[in-house]
Scaffold this motif. Structure first.
Motif, mmCIF file in Angstrom:
data_model
loop_
_atom_site.group_PDB
_atom_site.id
_atom_site.type_symbol
_atom_site.label_atom_id
_atom_site.label_comp_id
_atom_site.label_asym_id
_atom_site.label_seq_id
_atom_site.Cartn_x
_atom_site.Cartn_y
_atom_site.Cartn_z
ATOM 1 N N LEU A 2 0.815 -1.220 0.000
ATOM 2 C CA LEU A 2 0.000 0.000 0.000
ATOM 3 C C LEU A 2 0.836 1.252 0.000
ATOM 4 N N ARG A 3 1.950 1.259 0.712
ATOM 5 C CA ARG A 3 2.792 2.465 0.697
ATOM 6 C C ARG A 3 3.475 2.637 -0.647
ATOM 7 N N LEU A 4 3.859 1.552 -1.273
ATOM 8 C CA LEU A 4 4.504 1.642 -2.575
ATOM 9 C C LEU A 4 3.541 2.202 -3.617
ATOM 10 N N VAL A 5 2.337 1.684 -3.658
ATOM 11 C CA VAL A 5 1.347 2.124 -4.647
ATOM 12 C C VAL A 5 1.061 3.611 -4.494
ATOM 13 N N SER A 6 0.789 4.049 -3.287
ATOM 14 C CA SER A 6 0.434 5.451 -3.081
ATOM 15 C C SER A 6 1.638 6.379 -3.192
ATOM 16 N N SER A 7 2.822 5.905 -2.830
ATOM 17 C CA SER A 7 4.016 6.745 -2.973
ATOM 18 C C SER A 7 4.327 7.008 -4.438
ATOM 19 N N VAL A 8 4.191 5.990 -5.274
ATOM 20 C CA VAL A 8 4.405 6.182 -6.712
ATOM 21 C C VAL A 8 3.351 7.129 -7.270
ATOM 22 N N ALA A 9 2.093 6.952 -6.875
ATOM 23 C CA ALA A 9 1.025 7.851 -7.343
ATOM 24 C C ALA A 9 1.311 9.283 -6.909
ATOM 25 N N GLY A 10 1.731 9.472 -5.666
ATOM 26 C CA GLY A 10 2.060 10.811 -5.183
ATOM 27 C C GLY A 10 3.193 11.435 -5.950
ATOM 28 N N CYS A 13 2.265 12.845 -9.280
ATOM 29 C CA CYS A 13 1.455 14.069 -9.224
ATOM 30 C C CYS A 13 2.272 15.291 -8.813
ATOM 31 N N THR A 14 3.597 15.168 -8.776
ATOM 32 C CA THR A 14 4.441 16.301 -8.399
ATOM 33 C C THR A 14 5.150 16.863 -9.621
ATOM 34 N N ASP A 15 5.723 18.045 -9.440
ATOM 35 C CA ASP A 15 6.436 18.722 -10.513
ATOM 36 C C ASP A 15 7.905 18.904 -10.135
ATOM 37 N N GLY A 16 8.770 18.819 -11.135
ATOM 38 C CA GLY A 16 10.178 19.178 -10.972
ATOM 39 C C GLY A 16 10.871 18.480 -9.830
ATOM 40 N N GLU A 17 11.427 19.280 -8.922
ATOM 41 C CA GLU A 17 12.229 18.757 -7.813
ATOM 42 C C GLU A 17 11.409 18.438 -6.562
ATOM 43 N N GLN A 18 10.094 18.538 -6.630
ATOM 44 C CA GLN A 18 9.259 18.254 -5.460
ATOM 45 C C GLN A 18 9.417 16.798 -5.039
ATOM 46 N N LYS A 19 9.276 16.574 -3.747
ATOM 47 C CA LYS A 19 9.320 15.227 -3.185
ATOM 48 C C LYS A 19 8.066 15.010 -2.353
ATOM 49 N N VAL A 20 7.702 13.753 -2.169
ATOM 50 C CA VAL A 20 6.536 13.387 -1.367
ATOM 51 C C VAL A 20 7.023 12.635 -0.140
ATOM 52 N N VAL A 21 6.585 13.067 1.045
ATOM 53 C CA VAL A 21 6.931 12.379 2.293
ATOM 54 C C VAL A 21 5.644 12.015 3.028
ATOM 55 N N GLY A 22 5.650 10.843 3.641
ATOM 56 C CA GLY A 22 4.472 10.372 4.350
ATOM 57 C C GLY A 22 4.260 11.092 5.663
ATOM 58 N N LEU A 23 3.008 11.407 5.964
ATOM 59 C CA LEU A 23 2.652 12.028 7.245
ATOM 60 C C LEU A 23 1.875 11.066 8.133
ATOM 61 N N GLU A 24 0.932 10.322 7.543
ATOM 62 C CA GLU A 24 0.083 9.439 8.338
ATOM 63 C C GLU A 24 -0.396 8.272 7.480
ATOM 64 N N HIS A 46 -7.492 13.669 -2.325
ATOM 65 C CA HIS A 46 -7.094 15.074 -2.429
ATOM 66 C C HIS A 46 -5.670 15.112 -2.965
ATOM 67 N N ALA A 47 -5.432 15.853 -4.026
ATOM 68 C CA ALA A 47 -4.083 15.993 -4.601
ATOM 69 C C ALA A 47 -3.758 17.467 -4.710
ATOM 70 N N GLY A 48 -3.504 18.083 -3.558
ATOM 71 C CA GLY A 48 -3.205 19.507 -3.524
ATOM 72 C C GLY A 48 -1.732 19.793 -3.741
ATOM 73 N N SER A 49 -1.390 21.071 -3.700
ATOM 74 C CA SER A 49 0.000 21.473 -3.935
ATOM 75 C C SER A 49 0.885 21.236 -2.717
ATOM 76 N N ALA A 74 2.908 14.870 2.483
ATOM 77 C CA ALA A 74 3.236 16.278 2.305
ATOM 78 C C ALA A 74 4.098 16.383 1.058
ATOM 79 N N VAL A 75 3.886 17.423 0.283
ATOM 80 C CA VAL A 75 4.684 17.706 -0.901
ATOM 81 C C VAL A 75 5.694 18.768 -0.496
ATOM 82 N N VAL A 76 6.983 18.436 -0.577
ATOM 83 C CA VAL A 76 8.041 19.368 -0.159
ATOM 84 C C VAL A 76 8.969 19.677 -1.322
#
Length: 76
Positions: A2-10, A13-24, A46-49, A74-76
């Motif tokens: 489940l973390r792999l599937v959603s991490s790839v999806a996240g 959905c990002t741009d450029g140098e953005q990274k996705v980190v898990g919060l909960e 929800h796929a916000g900025s 979180a998108v950082v």
């Protein structure tokens, strides 16, 4: 899975140098799978900025729900 599937999806959905980190992570395990394959279905609630919320369902070969989970990132 489940973390792999959603991490790839996240990430997708990002741009450029953005990274996705898990919060909960919240998961409800409904049934076990002792053999065979499982399938993960991920959809954005929800796929916000700044934050993303993903619903991930894990199903067995008979399409029975085995796990229902939600990941907030979180998108950082």
């Amino acid at each position: 899975p489940l973390r792999l599937v959603s991490s790839v999806a996240g990430y997708l959905c990002t741009d450029g140098e953005q990274k996705v980190v898990g919060l909960e992570v919240n998961a409800n395990h409904i049934r076990s799978v002792r053999s065979g394959r499982v399938r993960g279905v991920c959809r954005a609630l929800h796929a916000g900025s700044r934050h993303q919320v993903w619903q991930i369902d894990i199903l067995d070969e008979q399409d029975r729900l085995c796990c229902s989970s939600r990941l907030t990132t979180a998108v950082v």
